[in-house]
Design a protein around this motif. Sequence first.
Motif, PDB file in Angstrom:
ATOM      1  N   ALA A 246       1.355  35.306 -44.567  1.00  0.00           N
ATOM      2  CA  ALA A 246       1.647  33.888 -44.758  1.00  0.00           C
ATOM      3  C   ALA A 246       0.433  33.127 -45.270  1.00  0.00           C
ATOM      4  CB  ALA A 246       2.151  33.277 -43.452  1.00  0.00           C
ATOM      5  N   ASP A 247      -0.765  33.482 -44.770  1.00  0.00           N
ATOM      6  CA  ASP A 247      -1.948  32.732 -45.175  1.00  0.00           C
ATOM      7  C   ASP A 247      -3.196  33.441 -44.685  1.00  0.00           C
ATOM      8  OD1 ASP A 247      -3.455  30.758 -46.320  1.00  0.00           O
ATOM      9  OD2 ASP A 247      -2.779  29.133 -45.004  1.00  0.00           O
ATOM     10  N   PHE A 248      -4.332  33.036 -45.230  1.00  0.00           N
ATOM     11  CA  PHE A 248      -5.648  33.444 -44.745  1.00  0.00           C
ATOM     12  C   PHE A 248      -6.239  32.251 -44.002  1.00  0.00           C
ATOM     13  CE2 PHE A 248      -4.900  35.603 -48.814  1.00  0.00           C
ATOM     14  CZ  PHE A 248      -4.912  36.928 -48.384  1.00  0.00           C
ATOM     15  N   LEU A 249      -6.669  32.487 -42.765  1.00  0.00           N
ATOM     16  CA  LEU A 249      -7.120  31.395 -41.916  1.00  0.00           C
ATOM     17  C   LEU A 249      -8.611  31.514 -41.617  1.00  0.00           C
ATOM     18  CD1 LEU A 249      -4.181  31.199 -39.335  1.00  0.00           C
ATOM     19  CD2 LEU A 249      -4.471  29.939 -41.479  1.00  0.00           C
ATOM     20  N   TYR A 271      -0.821  36.323 -40.246  1.00  0.00           N
ATOM     21  CA  TYR A 271      -2.042  35.682 -40.716  1.00  0.00           C
ATOM     22  C   TYR A 271      -3.212  36.648 -40.582  1.00  0.00           C
ATOM     23  CZ  TYR A 271       0.729  31.425 -40.186  1.00  0.00           C
ATOM     24  OH  TYR A 271       1.707  30.475 -40.275  1.00  0.00           O
ATOM     25  N   VAL A 272      -4.138  36.556 -41.514  1.00  0.00           N
ATOM     26  CA  VAL A 272      -5.410  37.268 -41.414  1.00  0.00           C
ATOM     27  C   VAL A 272      -6.477  36.209 -41.174  1.00  0.00           C
ATOM     28  CG1 VAL A 272      -6.993  38.905 -42.466  1.00  0.00           C
ATOM     29  CG2 VAL A 272      -4.553  39.009 -43.020  1.00  0.00           C
ATOM     30  N   VAL A 273      -7.221  36.372 -40.080  1.00  0.00           N
ATOM     31  CA  VAL A 273      -8.158  35.348 -39.626  1.00  0.00           C
ATOM     32  C   VAL A 273      -9.583  35.863 -39.781  1.00  0.00           C
ATOM     33  CG1 VAL A 273      -8.822  33.852 -37.700  1.00  0.00           C
ATOM     34  CG2 VAL A 273      -6.422  34.571 -37.970  1.00  0.00           C
ATOM     35  N   PHE A 274     -10.455  35.020 -40.324  1.00  0.00           N
ATOM     36  CA  PHE A 274     -11.874  35.336 -40.479  1.00  0.00           C
ATOM     37  C   PHE A 274     -12.693  34.233 -39.821  1.00  0.00           C
ATOM     38  CE2 PHE A 274      -9.656  37.241 -44.006  1.00  0.00           C
ATOM     39  CZ  PHE A 274     -10.230  38.501 -44.142  1.00  0.00           C
ATOM     40  N   THR A 275     -13.737  34.620 -39.094  1.00  0.00           N
ATOM     41  CA  THR A 275     -14.647  33.615 -38.562  1.00  0.00           C
ATOM     42  C   THR A 275     -15.589  33.137 -39.679  1.00  0.00           C
ATOM     43  OG1 THR A 275     -16.331  35.216 -37.884  1.00  0.00           O
ATOM     44  CG2 THR A 275     -14.593  34.698 -36.288  1.00  0.00           C
ATOM     45  N   ASP A 276     -16.163  31.971 -39.449  1.00  0.00           N
ATOM     46  CA  ASP A 276     -17.064  31.421 -40.455  1.00  0.00           C
ATOM     47  C   ASP A 276     -18.271  32.322 -40.694  1.00  0.00           C
ATOM     48  OD1 ASP A 276     -18.065  30.987 -37.924  1.00  0.00           O
ATOM     49  OD2 ASP A 276     -18.189  28.816 -38.104  1.00  0.00           O
ATOM     50  N   ARG A 277     -18.762  32.957 -39.650  1.00  0.00           N
ATOM     51  CA  ARG A 277     -19.986  33.742 -39.809  1.00  0.00           C
ATOM     52  C   ARG A 277     -19.753  35.008 -40.621  1.00  0.00           C
ATOM     53  NH1 ARG A 277     -24.467  35.719 -35.292  1.00  0.00           N
ATOM     54  NH2 ARG A 277     -26.091  36.110 -36.845  1.00  0.00           N
ATOM     55  N   ILE A 278     -18.624  35.655 -40.425  1.00  0.00           N
ATOM     56  CA  ILE A 278     -18.393  36.887 -41.185  1.00  0.00           C
ATOM     57  C   ILE A 278     -18.205  36.562 -42.666  1.00  0.00           C
ATOM     58  CG2 ILE A 278     -15.860  37.087 -41.055  1.00  0.00           C
ATOM     59  CD1 ILE A 278     -16.315  40.054 -40.314  1.00  0.00           C
ATOM     60  N   LEU A 279     -17.627  35.420 -42.961  1.00  0.00           N
ATOM     61  CA  LEU A 279     -17.473  35.019 -44.361  1.00  0.00           C
ATOM     62  C   LEU A 279     -18.814  34.693 -45.000  1.00  0.00           C
ATOM     63  CD1 LEU A 279     -14.318  32.720 -44.163  1.00  0.00           C
ATOM     64  CD2 LEU A 279     -14.440  35.049 -45.045  1.00  0.00           C
ATOM     65  N   ASP A 280     -19.722  34.121 -44.209  1.00  0.00           N
ATOM     66  CA  ASP A 280     -21.013  33.688 -44.757  1.00  0.00           C
ATOM     67  C   ASP A 280     -22.020  34.824 -44.871  1.00  0.00           C
ATOM     68  OD1 ASP A 280     -20.041  31.136 -44.909  1.00  0.00           O
ATOM     69  OD2 ASP A 280     -20.953  30.462 -43.036  1.00  0.00           O
ATOM     70  N   ASP A 281     -21.971  35.797 -43.958  1.00  0.00           N
ATOM     71  CA  ASP A 281     -23.067  36.759 -43.844  1.00  0.00           C
ATOM     72  C   ASP A 281     -22.767  38.151 -44.378  1.00  0.00           C
ATOM     73  OD1 ASP A 281     -24.356  34.685 -42.693  1.00  0.00           O
ATOM     74  OD2 ASP A 281     -24.570  35.547 -40.705  1.00  0.00           O
ATOM     75  N   LEU A 282     -21.524  38.437 -44.741  1.00  0.00           N
ATOM     76  CA  LEU A 282     -21.225  39.748 -45.315  1.00  0.00           C
ATOM     77  C   LEU A 282     -21.160  39.650 -46.831  1.00  0.00           C
ATOM     78  CD1 LEU A 282     -20.576  40.744 -42.427  1.00  0.00           C
ATOM     79  CD2 LEU A 282     -18.623  41.968 -43.397  1.00  0.00           C
ATOM     80  N   PRO A 283     -21.742  40.615 -47.553  1.00  0.00           N
ATOM     81  CA  PRO A 283     -21.618  40.630 -49.015  1.00  0.00           C
ATOM     82  C   PRO A 283     -20.172  40.892 -49.414  1.00  0.00           C
ATOM     83  CG  PRO A 283     -22.695  42.622 -48.226  1.00  0.00           C
ATOM     84  CD  PRO A 283     -22.582  41.722 -47.048  1.00  0.00           C
TER      85      PRO A 283
END
Length: 513
Positions: A246-249, A271-283
């Motif tokens: 349905a969405d990426f959260l 839904y697939v959920v990502f924390t802010d830190r994993i989005l910022d710190d993983l290449p």
Amino acid sequence: MPILLVFALIAACLPIEWPHPLIGPEREAALVLSGGAVAAAFGLALALRGWVIRTVRRDPLRRYEAARAYNRWRRVLFFVNLAVAAACVLAFGWGWRVQSELLIFWDGEARLLPFAELAVPLPYFVLLVGGWLVYYDAERALHRVLHLGERPFWSRSAYLLYNLRQFALMVMLPVLLWVAQQALGRYLPDITRTLVYKLGSLAVVPGLILLMPLLMKPLLGLRPMPPGPVRDRFVALARRLEFRCADFLLWPTHGAIANAFITGLLPRVRYVVFTDRILDDLPPDELDAVFGHEVGHARHGHIWLYAGFLALSLSVLAALVLFVEQVIETGTSEEVGRLREALKGFKTWAALPPVVLVTAYLFVVFGALSRWCERQADLFGCRAMSCADPTCTGHDEKTVYATGGRCLCPTGIRTFARALDRVRDLNGLDADEGGRHRLGRAARAVWGWLRAWQHGPMSRRIAYLSDLATRPHDERRFQRRLFALKWVLMLSLLAALVVLGQAVGWRALLEVL
């Protein structure tokens, strides 16, 4: 360990006649002893907070050491808090005081107030919320030195709300359902005996599983991932992997957690959920591999498997407990008679062994199944970043990745292994390197399994993938073994349910479910 905490709280809310305090006067002793134990546990939390703040102020270069030690001791103090709460209920008379004071008269007799059971584990709730307030300063100090001012930290009230949201969703929701069922049984017993109520009770668990994604969004403060390159890349990757949701959260944690997860059985509420830190710190390539891991859970039907496994397992365990009760109540042998007489003095405590049985069963059996499925999702994360060349030595911008995750190459395996290693470091998890002595290594290994009973220790997962990169053909053998395990496990549970259902009677089994 949310599931351990859920069952510990459910056990505290059982209709057990909790013992009186060890010393008198009883009412005052229950309050003083319980309050003293809680204060002592608070002292440990304050000591940890003070050590962390002093360490990072004196030597900011020790920030990673301080973060690992803080995470390790927070987990230790979790068990300390559970032990203190158990002592308050079992030895210091807190449970007895709750049951003797929170009463009202209903139909001419004294009954426990609705939801008064939640006051029995009150010492733990006090330690929990008080701990959040105490640890706030330590986590803010660590946040400042680890992120060097790049991310703002929570205000104290926002930090408290952030933890309350997680606790409400992952722990209190099932506990509240259990307590509500007990309250209905006390005040509306005729309704709880109807077939409609029993069928409705059975539908609660699958209903919650279906609606959980909708509950998660407001309770965890999730919001749609904003438009941009990351979202566009996930959309393209989902299309390549033949995955729908349905969405990426986005889960705003102010850099507290580096994690991702998938929720929802059906694509319309998935839904697939990502924390802010994993989005910022993983290449980008490692982030795509993590997304592939979450897709793997859906592609292999793990959420459906877990739902079916839990429904069958709880039914089988309920039938087994009922069978034992019937044998004890109707047995005519001398040994059964003596056992029946011996158990009369512990009548209310008979509700506790089934909860302990379910907890142990889930920890051992469901934990093992979950770890196998987690490895299968790891492998799909590798496949998501693999090309069609099983002997490739690297990828570049011209690499053509396989559609549907149908291929596996060494570069894809190494990419996901790097992602796991980076997530472990971001979350301050120990590398499980072991201690100097054999006892220390054994203790660390046991602690690693307890800490990661559903997923398996990160070091083991990374080591397996490192070996697989040199022997990719081992993946097919693993897939065959897991396929067989799933079928054997589910068919065994189904057969056990049929046998036990015939033995105890299906109507009797329905009444206890």
